[in-house]
Design a protein around this motif. Structure first.
Motif, mmCIF file in Angstrom:
data_model
loop_
_atom_site.group_PDB
_atom_site.id
_atom_site.type_symbol
_atom_site.label_atom_id
_atom_site.label_comp_id
_atom_site.label_asym_id
_atom_site.label_seq_id
_atom_site.Cartn_x
_atom_site.Cartn_y
_atom_site.Cartn_z
ATOM 1 N N VAL A 148 11.137 6.825 1.915
ATOM 2 C CA VAL A 148 10.964 7.881 1.072
ATOM 3 C C VAL A 148 10.120 7.584 -0.164
ATOM 4 N N THR A 149 9.249 8.458 -0.409
ATOM 5 C CA THR A 149 8.208 8.159 -1.353
ATOM 6 C C THR A 149 8.147 9.247 -2.423
ATOM 7 N N LEU A 150 8.096 8.757 -3.831
ATOM 8 C CA LEU A 150 7.726 9.516 -4.740
ATOM 9 C C LEU A 150 6.562 9.186 -5.610
ATOM 10 N N ILE A 151 5.760 10.264 -6.070
ATOM 11 C CA ILE A 151 4.364 9.817 -6.771
ATOM 12 C C ILE A 151 4.967 10.192 -8.373
ATOM 13 N N ASP A 152 4.355 9.154 -9.219
ATOM 14 C CA ASP A 152 4.498 9.502 -10.704
ATOM 15 C C ASP A 152 3.513 10.556 -11.041
ATOM 16 N N ARG A 153 3.979 11.508 -11.848
ATOM 17 C CA ARG A 153 2.930 12.485 -12.437
ATOM 18 C C ARG A 153 1.965 11.757 -13.299
ATOM 19 N N ALA A 158 0.929 -1.167 0.173
ATOM 20 C CA ALA A 158 0.123 0.052 -0.309
ATOM 21 C C ALA A 158 0.785 1.234 -0.150
ATOM 22 N N PRO A 159 0.241 2.401 -0.240
ATOM 23 C CA PRO A 159 1.244 3.666 -0.498
ATOM 24 C C PRO A 159 1.169 4.336 0.953
ATOM 25 N N VAL A 160 0.533 3.696 2.097
ATOM 26 C CA VAL A 160 0.242 4.198 3.352
ATOM 27 C C VAL A 160 0.470 3.135 4.386
ATOM 28 N N ALA A 161 0.676 3.250 5.580
ATOM 29 C CA ALA A 161 0.648 2.551 6.775
ATOM 30 C C ALA A 161 2.074 1.459 6.771
ATOM 31 N N HIS A 162 2.925 1.895 6.465
ATOM 32 C CA HIS A 162 4.173 1.211 6.267
ATOM 33 C C HIS A 162 4.728 0.971 7.964
ATOM 34 N N VAL A 163 5.319 -0.003 7.924
ATOM 35 C CA VAL A 163 6.044 -0.565 9.374
ATOM 36 C C VAL A 163 6.980 0.856 9.525
ATOM 37 N N GLN A 221 -4.835 13.224 -6.326
ATOM 38 C CA GLN A 221 -4.540 14.323 -5.297
ATOM 39 C C GLN A 221 -4.608 13.516 -3.879
ATOM 40 N N ASP A 222 -5.277 12.850 -3.658
ATOM 41 C CA ASP A 222 -5.640 12.189 -2.520
ATOM 42 C C ASP A 222 -4.235 11.383 -2.087
ATOM 43 N N LEU A 223 -3.724 10.778 -2.938
ATOM 44 C CA LEU A 223 -2.572 10.051 -2.795
ATOM 45 C C LEU A 223 -1.438 10.851 -2.267
ATOM 46 N N GLU A 224 -1.292 12.307 -2.957
ATOM 47 C CA GLU A 224 -0.149 13.142 -2.514
ATOM 48 C C GLU A 224 -0.676 13.644 -1.219
ATOM 49 N N ALA A 274 4.088 13.181 -0.290
ATOM 50 C CA ALA A 274 5.152 12.861 -1.260
ATOM 51 C C ALA A 274 5.150 13.805 -2.443
ATOM 52 N N PRO A 275 6.509 14.099 -2.845
ATOM 53 C CA PRO A 275 6.146 15.105 -4.142
ATOM 54 C C PRO A 275 5.996 14.213 -5.360
ATOM 55 N N VAL A 276 5.062 15.103 -6.040
ATOM 56 C CA VAL A 276 4.992 14.444 -7.539
ATOM 57 C C VAL A 276 6.144 14.578 -8.593
ATOM 58 N N ALA A 277 6.706 13.681 -9.326
ATOM 59 C CA ALA A 277 7.964 13.969 -10.073
ATOM 60 C C ALA A 277 7.675 13.027 -11.315
ATOM 61 N N ASP A 278 8.672 13.414 -12.236
ATOM 62 C CA ASP A 278 8.858 12.588 -13.161
ATOM 63 C C ASP A 278 9.505 11.295 -13.220
ATOM 64 N N VAL A 279 9.240 10.107 -12.756
ATOM 65 C CA VAL A 279 9.905 9.076 -12.480
ATOM 66 C C VAL A 279 9.813 7.956 -13.336
ATOM 67 N N VAL A 280 9.220 8.095 -14.476
ATOM 68 C CA VAL A 280 9.120 7.062 -15.320
ATOM 69 C C VAL A 280 9.881 7.002 -17.039
#
Length: 166
Positions: free
Chosen positions: A119-124, A110-115, A148-151, A156-162
């Motif tokens: 460090v998190t990045l969101i694909d734009r 999941a994107p949340v609730a990690h142990v 936007q909810d994920l952000e 986490a920042p939104v970035a060009d990661v692909v």
């Protein structure tokens, strides 16, 4: 979901539910009949396009062994060089590392609730869609949200990661 329904969910999904409820997110996890370990399997089960799946890719940052979570659109491939330019050199994470750092098995991260907070990045590219679906802590569990909810949920920042689309 009522208390009894929550208690019947796997512990990892219960952690996600608690995180979503604490943040005021209205969409709670949905359990699928079949496992959705890949973005395509999840999209098929939900009747949506694969790009709407917010897949979680975990890397290991080489400088400090931190988990790096890249949440990317299901129809895109992460460019390790772009990720490294943002967070420092990264390497592949094996299943044991993913489980130890996130508390989730591969296919259900999941994107949340990690142990341990990654460090998190969101694909734009996720912002092409009004609604996306993310894993909810188990290969059978997913939840809906807007990019936007994920952000908001991850901070986490939104970035060009692909890699560039073909």
């Amino acid at each position: 979901m009522c208390g009894a329904e929550l208690k019947s969910l796997p512990e990892s999904v219960q952690r996600v539910v608690a995180a979503l409820q604490a943040s005021g997110h209205a969409q709670l996890p949905r359990m699928l009949e079949d496992a959705a370990r890949t973005a395509q399997q999840a999209a098929d089960a939900l009747g949506i396009v694969v790009g709407q799946i917010a897949k979680s890719i975990i890397f290991r940052r080489l400088s400090d062994d931190a988990a790096v979570l890249v949440v990317t659109s299901g129809d895109r491939r992460v460019d390790e060089h772009k990720v490294a330019a943002l967070v420092g050199p990264v390497g592949r994470a094996d299943a044991a590392f993913v489980k130890a750092r996130t508390g989730f098995t591969i296919g259900g991260v999941a994107p949340v609730a990690h142990v341990y907070p990654p460090v998190t990045l969101i694909d734009r590219e996720l912002f092409r869609f009004a609604e996306i679906w993310a894993a909810a802590g188990h290969p059978h569990a997913v939840f809906a949200l807007a990019p936007q909810d994920l952000e908001r949920l991850t901070g986490a920042p939104v970035a060009d990661v692909v890699l560039a689309a073909a």
